[in-house]
Design an enzyme around this catalytic site. Structure first.
Site, PDB file in Angstrom:
ATOM      1  N   ARG A   1      23.444 -29.036 -10.828  1.00 34.96           N
ATOM      2  CA  ARG A   1      22.512 -27.951 -10.479  1.00 34.96           C
ATOM      3  C   ARG A   1      22.167 -28.074  -9.003  1.00 34.96           C
ATOM      4  NH1 ARG A   1      23.775 -25.639 -14.362  1.00 34.96           N
ATOM      5  NH2 ARG A   1      22.551 -25.151 -16.221  1.00 34.96           N
TER       6      ARG A   1
ATOM      7  N   HIS B   1      28.878 -21.240  -8.271  1.00 38.30           N
ATOM      8  CA  HIS B   1      28.387 -21.673  -9.591  1.00 38.30           C
ATOM      9  C   HIS B   1      29.344 -21.218 -10.708  1.00 38.30           C
ATOM     10  CE1 HIS B   1      24.558 -22.834 -11.982  1.00 38.30           C
ATOM     11  NE2 HIS B   1      25.651 -23.059 -12.704  1.00 38.30           N
TER      12      HIS B   1
HETATM   13  N1  LIG Z   1      28.148 -25.738 -12.488  1.00 37.42           N
HETATM   14  C1  LIG Z   1      28.418 -25.326 -13.714  1.00 37.42           C
HETATM   15  O1  LIG Z   1      29.134 -24.344 -13.918  1.00 37.42           O
HETATM   16  C2  LIG Z   1      27.878 -26.115 -14.885  1.00 37.42           C
HETATM   17  C3  LIG Z   1      28.405 -25.856 -16.162  1.00 37.42           C
HETATM   18  C4  LIG Z   1      27.965 -26.618 -17.226  1.00 37.42           C
HETATM   19  C5  LIG Z   1      27.002 -27.609 -17.034  1.00 37.42           C
HETATM   20  N2  LIG Z   1      26.505 -27.819 -15.794  1.00 37.42           N
HETATM   21  C6  LIG Z   1      25.503 -28.886 -15.577  1.00 37.42           C
HETATM   22  O2  LIG Z   1      25.999 -30.127 -16.063  1.00 37.42           O
HETATM   23  C7  LIG Z   1      24.907 -30.834 -16.626  1.00 37.42           C
HETATM   24  C8  LIG Z   1      25.408 -31.936 -17.533  1.00 37.42           C
HETATM   25  O3  LIG Z   1      25.887 -31.410 -18.753  1.00 37.42           O
HETATM   26  P1  LIG Z   1      26.221 -32.371 -19.993  1.00 37.42           P
HETATM   27  O4  LIG Z   1      26.588 -31.490 -21.135  1.00 37.42           O
HETATM   28  O5  LIG Z   1      27.187 -33.428 -19.587  1.00 37.42           O
HETATM   29  O6  LIG Z   1      24.780 -33.059 -20.232  1.00 37.42           O
HETATM   30  P2  LIG Z   1      24.420 -34.325 -21.121  1.00 37.42           P
HETATM   31  O7  LIG Z   1      25.451 -34.536 -22.189  1.00 37.42           O
HETATM   32  O8  LIG Z   1      23.002 -34.150 -21.540  1.00 37.42           O
HETATM   33  O9  LIG Z   1      24.554 -35.562 -20.121  1.00 37.42           O
HETATM   34  C9  LIG Z   1      23.608 -35.826 -19.140  1.00 37.42           C
HETATM   35  C10 LIG Z   1      23.893 -37.199 -18.541  1.00 37.42           C
HETATM   36  O10 LIG Z   1      22.985 -37.427 -17.462  1.00 37.42           O
HETATM   37  C11 LIG Z   1      22.332 -38.688 -17.668  1.00 37.42           C
HETATM   38  N3  LIG Z   1      20.973 -38.643 -17.121  1.00 37.42           N
HETATM   39  C12 LIG Z   1      19.975 -37.769 -17.363  1.00 37.42           C
HETATM   40  N4  LIG Z   1      18.868 -38.097 -16.680  1.00 37.42           N
HETATM   41  C13 LIG Z   1      19.167 -39.223 -15.978  1.00 37.42           C
HETATM   42  C14 LIG Z   1      18.445 -40.064 -15.098  1.00 37.42           C
HETATM   43  N5  LIG Z   1      17.171 -39.799 -14.783  1.00 37.42           N
HETATM   44  N6  LIG Z   1      19.075 -41.119 -14.580  1.00 37.42           N
HETATM   45  C15 LIG Z   1      20.357 -41.403 -14.898  1.00 37.42           C
HETATM   46  N7  LIG Z   1      21.117 -40.651 -15.731  1.00 37.42           N
HETATM   47  C16 LIG Z   1      20.518 -39.582 -16.263  1.00 37.42           C
HETATM   48  C17 LIG Z   1      22.302 -38.877 -19.169  1.00 37.42           C
HETATM   49  O11 LIG Z   1      22.101 -40.251 -19.472  1.00 37.42           O
HETATM   50  P3  LIG Z   1      22.122 -40.775 -20.998  1.00 37.42           P
HETATM   51  O12 LIG Z   1      23.566 -40.636 -21.446  1.00 37.42           O
HETATM   52  O13 LIG Z   1      21.729 -42.192 -20.879  1.00 37.42           O
HETATM   53  O14 LIG Z   1      21.196 -39.898 -21.768  1.00 37.42           O
HETATM   54  C18 LIG Z   1      23.683 -38.340 -19.552  1.00 37.42           C
HETATM   55  O15 LIG Z   1      24.661 -39.326 -19.363  1.00 37.42           O
HETATM   56  C19 LIG Z   1      24.085 -29.744 -17.301  1.00 37.42           C
HETATM   57  O16 LIG Z   1      22.738 -30.143 -17.494  1.00 37.42           O
HETATM   58  C20 LIG Z   1      24.209 -28.582 -16.335  1.00 37.42           C
HETATM   59  O17 LIG Z   1      23.112 -28.586 -15.434  1.00 37.42           O
HETATM   60  C21 LIG Z   1      26.919 -27.099 -14.717  1.00 37.42           C
END
Ligand SMILES: NC(=O)c1ccc[n+]([C@@H]2O[C@H](COP(=O)([O-])OP(=O)(O)OC[C@H]3O[C@@H](n4cnc5c(N)ncnc54)[C@H](OP(=O)(O)O)[C@@H]3O)[C@@H](O)[C@H]2O)c1
Length: 315
Positions: free
Chosen positions: A230, A278
């Site tokens: 983000r 994005h």
């Molecule tokens: N640009 C785009 O087109 C696009 C598309 C899709 C998604 N996204 C972004 O990608 C993000 C990730 O998606 P996802 O499905 O992979 O999410 P997810 O499965 O919830 O994974 C989030 C990861 O971040 C870690 N995390 C969260 N807070 C943290 C902190 N304070 N310190 C260290 N690590 C932390 C989590 O740790 P734990 O494993 O220990 O919980 C987890 O490994 C989304 O939230 C979205 O904003 C962007």
């Protein structure tokens, strides 16, 4: 269940989602915001950036489905709904993000920005070609998307590590966890890929202090930032300063503090920055509505919802 209404609230292709849902749930009343009808009918909402307070005002709402992987667009509401919030986890989304991340890691690894500059100067000049095995990729956020990218980059031969809140046990990938191990993670990283969710803890995390800690003497001649999480995770003034000072050698940015990226942003014309609007992993209505319809049907039959976010963690 078919007497219940499902509302689609999105400023982005709402018709496409509604059309797919109508085909998948023929007996269901699919409504499009702002045509809510009787709000007491509405049991489920599929949302992208819903107006603040709207979800709370639906008295019989049973669950909310985010039309994207992130849920920051729901939790930015000062009064988010008090029902389960389900986020998008789907092979189609992972596939698209994997393509984006691999594309940009390879673009920097194979020095495409330098070759484009040489091409513009009509210069035939060969650059040193480091092996993938000499390059350390570090993925911030080793969740659904980050882990998938980590596995793929590891198969391509890169040395891959990930940083997350909790430790992961994944063959071939070094896992760093928590604040205490962040500097060690950054210190070995040549290419930093950010796939963190936006929460109060991660806002502004891609800042000067982080860039200063990245490895500078790696085989690519400096560190690279790839942010596909983000825009509010990054401090843009710090990215520009780091590019000037050499803490960063290049960046691929898909997300920005302000979107669309303002016309006067220096990123548009920066020779070491690749800008995409994005689009790292778009949510495809055709691919994703099936998963939502299946979840609603299972929930109505008494089964638990999957991929429910924790409101306390914010992701
Ligand atoms: N640009 C785009 O087109 C696009 C598309 C899709 C998604 N996204 C972004 O990608 C993000 C990730 O998606 P996802 O499905 O992979 O999410 P997810 O499965 O919830 O994974 C989030 C990861 O971040 C870690 N995390 C969260 N807070 C943290 C902190 N304070 N310190 C260290 N690590 C932390 C989590 O740790 P734990 O494993 O220990 O919980 C987890 O490994 C989304 O939230 C979205 O904003 C962007």
């Amino acid at each position: 269940m078919h007497s219940k209404a499902v509302v689609v609230i999105s400023r982005w292709q709402p018709e496409a989602w509604a059309q797919e849902l109508r085909a998948l749930m023929p007996g269901c009343d699919i409504r499009l915001f702002p045509e809510l009808g009787d709000p007491t009918d509405i049991a489920y909402a599929l949302v992208w950036r819903p107006p603040a307070g709207l979800l709370r005002s639906l008295p019989n709402l049973r669950a909310v489905f985010s039309l994207g992987a992130g849920v920051d667009h729901i939790f930015c509401d000062p009064a988010p709904p008090d029902v389960p919030i389900v986020r998008m986890v789907d092979p189609d989304m992972s596939m698209r993000m994997r393509e984006h991340v691999v594309l940009h890691v390879l673009l920097h690894h194979r020095q495409l920005l330098d070759y484009r500059a040489l091409q513009r100067a009509s210069r035939w000049h060969e650059l040193l070609q480091p092996a993938a095995s000499a390059v350390n990729v570090g993925i911030m956020g080793l969740g659904e998307l980050g882990l998938d990218c980590a596995r793929t980059l590891s198969l391509l031969g890169f040395n891959v590590a990930g940083w997350s809140r909790t430790r992961k046990e994944v063959a071939g990938i070094t896992s760093f966890a928590g604040e205490i191990e962040r500097d060690a993670f950054l210190g070995r990283t040549d290419i930093l890929v950010c796939l963190l969710p936006l929460t109060e803890e991660t806002r502004g995390i891609l800042n000067r202090a982080v860039f200063e800690r990245l490895r500078r003497d790696g085989p690519l001649g400096g560190a690279v930032l790839i942010n596909a999480g983000r825009g509010e995770l990054q401090v843009e003034a710090d990215i520009l300063a780091a590019l000037d000072r050499g803490a960063l050698n290049a960046a691929s940015l898909d997300v920005f503090e302000t979107e669309p990226l303002p016309q006067d942003s220096p990123f548009w014309r920066h020779p070491r920055v690749v800008v995409t609007p994005h689009v790292a992993a778009v949510s495809d209505a055709l691919a994703l509505t099936r998963a939502i319809a299946d979840q609603i049907e299972a929930f109505e039959a008494g089964k638990p919802l999957r991929n429910v976010v924790d409101p306390k963690r914010g992701y």
